[in-house]
Scaffold this motif. Sequence first.
Motif, PDB file in Angstrom:
ATOM      1  N   ARG A   1      -1.344  -1.599  -8.002  1.00 25.23           N
ATOM      2  CA  ARG A   1      -1.369  -2.140  -6.564  1.00 25.23           C
ATOM      3  C   ARG A   1      -2.572  -2.894  -6.371  1.00 25.23           C
TER       4      ARG A   1
ATOM      5  N   GLY B   1       0.728  -1.235  -0.052  1.00 21.27           N
ATOM      6  CA  GLY B   1      -0.072  -0.192   0.152  1.00 21.27           C
ATOM      7  C   GLY B   1       0.877   1.134   0.046  1.00 21.27           C
ATOM      8  N   ARG B   2       2.094   1.147   0.417  1.00 19.60           N
ATOM      9  CA  ARG B   2       3.011   2.411   0.527  1.00 19.60           C
ATOM     10  C   ARG B   2       3.645   2.406  -0.756  1.00 19.60           C
ATOM     11  N   LEU B   3       3.687   1.581  -1.490  1.00 18.34           N
ATOM     12  CA  LEU B   3       4.702   1.445  -2.728  1.00 18.34           C
ATOM     13  C   LEU B   3       3.925   2.764  -3.630  1.00 18.34           C
ATOM     14  N   PRO B   4       5.046   3.618  -4.254  1.00 20.26           N
ATOM     15  CA  PRO B   4       4.451   4.986  -4.959  1.00 20.26           C
ATOM     16  C   PRO B   4       4.369   4.147  -6.519  1.00 20.26           C
ATOM     17  N   ILE B   5       3.271   3.552  -6.655  1.00 28.85           N
ATOM     18  CA  ILE B   5       3.023   2.912  -7.929  1.00 28.85           C
ATOM     19  C   ILE B   5       1.355   3.359  -8.005  1.00 28.85           C
ATOM     20  N   SER B   6       0.861   2.946  -9.238  1.00 34.43           N
ATOM     21  CA  SER B   6      -0.430   3.620  -9.743  1.00 34.43           C
ATOM     22  C   SER B   6      -1.546   2.432  -9.005  1.00 34.43           C
TER      23      SER B   6
END
Lengths: 360, 364
Positions: free
Chosen positions: A13, A4-9
């Motif tokens: 996610r 959830g914290r990953l900077p992806i779209s």
Amino acid sequence: MEVGRLPISASQRGKLISAGYTTLSSLSSLSPSDLARDLNIPDGEAVEILKVASLTNRLDKPDGSHAIVNGAQTAWDMLHEEQLFPRLTTSCADMDGILGGGINCKEVTEIGGVPGIGKTQLGIQLAVNVQIPVDYGGLGGKAIYIDTEGSFMVERALQIAEACVVDMSEYNDLLRKGNRSCQVKVQPNDILENIFYFRICSYTEQMALINYLDKFISEHKDVKIVIVDSVTFHFRQDFEDLALRTRLLSGMALKLMNLARNYNLAVVIFNQVTTKYIEGSFQLALALGDSWSHSCTNRVILYWNGDERYAYIDKSPSLRSASAPFAVTSKGIRNSASNSWPSGISIENTSPRSSSIRSG
Amino acid sequence: METKLKDMGLPKSIANVFAARNITTAKEALSLTEFELMQLLDVGLADVASAVARISEIACPPYQTVLSLLEQRIQKETHGGHLPTRLKGLDKALCGGIPFGVLTELVGPAGIGKTQFCMKLSLLASLPEAYGGLNGRVIYIDVESKLSSRRIIEIGAESLPEIFHIKGMAQEMAGRILVLRPSSLLELTESLQQIKVSIFQHQVKLLVIDSMAAAVSRDYGHAAPRQHPLGWHISFIKSLAESSRIPVVVTNQVRSQSRDEACQYAFQEQSKRKASEAPAGYDSHLVAALGIHWAHAVTIRLVLEAKSGQRFIKLAKSPISPPIAFPFTITSSGISLLNDDGQELKGTEISTIQYQGFHKDIFL
């Protein structure tokens, strides 16, 4: 959930989660093609996700050694580096004194004060001083001047540049006994040519410029100072959504800080003054509120003390709070004439922290 | 006015995504963080970052070097971008006069001569360039209905006899001064918006607002004019001055300073207790009616005051000159300086506004 914290779209996610990848460790040993197959996405996209995940993973586990953590630096190295770079003089020895030698590169310094105290003049002075060649103990750089208020006066910049050239040639005569071969080559017009002036007319432009500066400076590597005069103006007019304002301002401060660090330059931000109700009386305080006051590394307040202008270190992680007089003369910012103290005088009862707690 | 995202040459795919989410201007796009954009648009970091970089590059204005600015001013503008006041000392201190493109404020107690100064400036701006004027129209927003056309002609005839004795000249010069009398802040706002358009069409070379404080206090009562959010007017007048490159002169009134008025920072209080000097008496002190927010907006502040029966005009805030005070009188030919050297001011003298021993009958 770690992903959830990953900077992806959001859709990426969603796919990760529905395929059962919820932790970073579950991604760490995965090959891009496996991930691409599992999520039903192109290989390239899978590579990107894994790259982001491994970067996040590494940041989460600092090992303490700079060889292992990307981008880290030991305090010892930092000290060494700091000593390498000269500081930027304000042309007022007393003010330099309390600043530990001048404005520091790699840091964001906020300077505030009442109208007419000399904020814009100090800004112009710094834009000129940054160009003092390395031979003269300067930085030999160029300046970016971001004018949000329209208060920059070209005539004044010329006066200050002329005075700076005169000072340099006097210094030259003193040091080299007027050796012809090392005469000052810098002309006032050269100094003016090396100040890049941006006139900003709305906060959108201000945000855009701060974003664009990264590219601009990478094309003009010799820029050594970014001056924002003032950060406040557009954010004080017609701004109803205060939450948005806080968010934009902190984003901007972060970007400026990154610029200062990445390109090794000084960032000086000017702020206006407002009145504030503290402990039963009205007092002066810098504008933009309490959360903004956390954004800058150093905070200097210019104020009237009796008949003299003073600068006061309100907040700094490395300098003790002190104040020093300065003067605005026809040549620019200079030492206060009536001043007899060799260096800044310290104000009793104020530790570096006390003022920020009082106003908070 | 604002550039639309679709005209910015973004990659087609991402431009469509922005459009689909109803983000059409740079303002909207840049008000969101990259992370928020990723959420909203459902695209990756790299795409968002490159789109934001592109939008920023286009939305941000181009730079100029200060040298090119200086050359432009000297070559293109009348008198190097200044309106000469014909008060020698003051012109010298201001590098040639009231500068174009910024706000110049006149503050002072009632009857000190603010309106007189404004009328003189209006007249000067309307003069042909050969006579030191700007050869243009003047818009005079007369909030307090103080402008006297008879007085303008009188000032002209007395101070510039060589021009005003030419037949028809008085009519032509006075004909160039357009007077507006808004009765409320709302009307003032509307006039300002109209002016923005007509400045370019009608060769307007000077804008005078006499007085801003009256316009504000009329609508909101004298109790708290400084609390009024002048934000819109400040930025509008400033951008008006700047985009049209004309001098803008605004007057401000004074009021007496209340005791609990902020004039110190939190950190100063501690040191003050130790300091031996007693705080100056605030009883007789006057301060500008519009508060600190307004004061930040003006580039040059001229204070008109009276000290032991003598009137002074002083440069209280100016980025181009040291603080200087000039004694002046008002005669039938308008405002004139008693000497052109001026006296340099120090410290608290600069910002205070004095009003002592001044009797109106000196003038009448």
